[in-house]
Scaffold this motif. Sequence first.
Motif, PDB file in Angstrom:
ATOM      1  N   ILE A 267      52.800  24.848  14.235  1.00 58.21           N
ATOM      2  CA  ILE A 267      51.646  23.976  14.607  1.00 58.21           C
ATOM      3  C   ILE A 267      51.157  24.535  15.935  1.00 58.21           C
ATOM      4  CG2 ILE A 267      51.267  21.494  15.730  1.00 58.21           C
ATOM      5  CD1 ILE A 267      53.523  20.610  13.747  1.00 58.21           C
ATOM      6  N   THR A 268      51.692  24.915  16.928  1.00 56.87           N
ATOM      7  CA  THR A 268      51.494  25.556  18.150  1.00 56.87           C
ATOM      8  C   THR A 268      50.440  26.922  17.723  1.00 56.87           C
ATOM      9  OG1 THR A 268      53.597  24.982  19.286  1.00 56.87           O
ATOM     10  CG2 THR A 268      51.974  26.768  20.370  1.00 56.87           C
TER      11      THR A 268
ATOM     12  N   TYR B 201      50.536  16.674  18.705  1.00 58.48           N
ATOM     13  CA  TYR B 201      50.846  17.708  17.618  1.00 58.48           C
ATOM     14  C   TYR B 201      52.297  18.215  17.348  1.00 58.48           C
ATOM     15  CZ  TYR B 201      45.636  18.131  18.053  1.00 58.48           C
ATOM     16  OH  TYR B 201      44.501  17.823  18.233  1.00 58.48           O
TER      17      TYR B 201
ATOM     18  N   ASP C  60      42.864  29.982  20.061  1.00 60.02           N
ATOM     19  CA  ASP C  60      42.011  30.025  20.961  1.00 60.02           C
ATOM     20  C   ASP C  60      41.942  31.204  21.931  1.00 60.02           C
ATOM     21  OD1 ASP C  60      41.311  27.458  20.421  1.00 60.02           O
ATOM     22  OD2 ASP C  60      42.734  26.207  21.769  1.00 60.02           O
TER      23      ASP C  60
ATOM     24  N   ARG D 177      48.453  26.861  15.211  1.00 56.56           N
ATOM     25  CA  ARG D 177      47.227  26.416  14.675  1.00 56.56           C
ATOM     26  C   ARG D 177      46.555  25.670  15.790  1.00 56.56           C
ATOM     27  NH1 ARG D 177      49.751  23.320   9.292  1.00 56.56           N
ATOM     28  NH2 ARG D 177      50.051  25.061   7.979  1.00 56.56           N
ATOM     29  N   HIS D 178      47.136  25.116  16.730  1.00 56.99           N
ATOM     30  CA  HIS D 178      46.144  24.284  17.551  1.00 56.99           C
ATOM     31  C   HIS D 178      46.178  25.017  19.082  1.00 56.99           C
ATOM     32  CE1 HIS D 178      45.784  20.757  14.999  1.00 56.99           C
ATOM     33  NE2 HIS D 178      47.283  20.751  14.692  1.00 56.99           N
ATOM     34  N   LYS D 179      46.842  26.101  19.393  1.00 54.29           N
ATOM     35  CA  LYS D 179      46.672  26.620  20.564  1.00 54.29           C
ATOM     36  C   LYS D 179      46.549  28.040  20.664  1.00 54.29           C
ATOM     37  CE  LYS D 179      48.516  24.558  24.252  1.00 54.29           C
ATOM     38  NZ  LYS D 179      49.486  23.852  25.384  1.00 54.29           N
TER      39      LYS D 179
END
Length: 419
Positions: A151-152, A52, A159, A154-156
């Motif tokens: 991007i971080t 990513y 959570d 969105r993907h981490k």
Amino acid sequence: MQKEPGDKRAKLNWKKKLLLIFIGLFFGLLIMEIALRIIGYTYPIWYMPDQYTGYSLRPGVQGWYTREGQSYVRINSDGLRDREHTKQKPPNTVRIAVLGDSFSEAMHVPQEDTFWWLMERKLKACPQFAGKNIEVINFGVSGYGTAQELITLRHKVWDYQPDIVLLAFLTFNDIMDNSRALKDTEEMPYFVYKNDQLVLDDSFLTSRTYLKLDSKWNRLGRWIRDRVRVFQAIHHAAFVYKTYMEARRARQVMEERNREARDEQSKPSESNAPKRPTLINHWVYYEPQAPVWQDAWRVTEGLIAQMSREVKEHGAQFVVIVLDNDVQSLPIAESRQNFMRSIGVTDLSYPNRRVEDFCKSQGIEVLDIAPMMREYAERNKVFLHGFGKDIGNGHWNSAGHAQAAELMTEKVCEMQAGR
């Protein structure tokens, strides 16, 4: 023809000598390995390829960081330079996610001296958070630009269910990091404008550099180096040599610039042309004229606006903290003036002011800490950046982190009071 006994003895002796050489090398390396472990030497590989963001911190890695400052660094099980955090937010807890680059990753100082660690403790004294548990979670990674931070997010980040997302923005390199032309590296993603829309360019996934880093041989190499200190020492020596050569080239460039300056001063004053930066990062102090810098600024502002929208869509608060570049908070006014003369500007606040003005125009909470960091440095006669012989240059030292934590804590408390 039958071989003579002497030939056989010579061949046997050659094999014995070769065997003795290998045995000697083995025991020599074994002794070195034991010695390095006894003295606690470590020099791990901190990063790994990431589909990513191009690269990310390696979960579970730990060791001494000595490139600038010195600290023992532990990366947690989710690849964050932080303590362990459960992904499920505990009851009665306020979570703050910090996005940023090397200033947030902050390997240069012990974890307990970082601004995000200090913020967590300081925010407990904030009346607006009375009775709440506070968790500040650090997602900073060295070298990240706003694109990788989005991007971080969105993907981490989601959570961990944060209530507040804090973007630590560094003008010295974040604008440049968001431009492929200025960053000049193919191993990371970028965003580009197409039909007035920001579009992800993840072509790095097929680049030769990324594929090599993600190959099975490189993975095997990282696995071996994690376990063999001798290999770590060899890699460390190679890094030191590379750093020395880069510093030598930088000195040569500086000496050349000084010669040019002396030559200019020897000419009649009316022929002196305005000075211009020789380091690409220093162009950030100018209002952009070149198309490549105009595009970099446009993409950067678009990324900040997009991040703000996505944070609000998740029901969280968003705040941009504009950090201070090292020269902006030098405690000696003469040093700042000399730097400005060397690059031909009369003000170092242009990039910070532009980010702040853009955020305000978009209704985004923002705080430029550079003026306050400079005022604190001057009043207390303290350097907030740098270590040892490089004091005043580079990343925040412990004093810099402490003052930044004070300012950021005050801003977050102020945001809660205004809700």
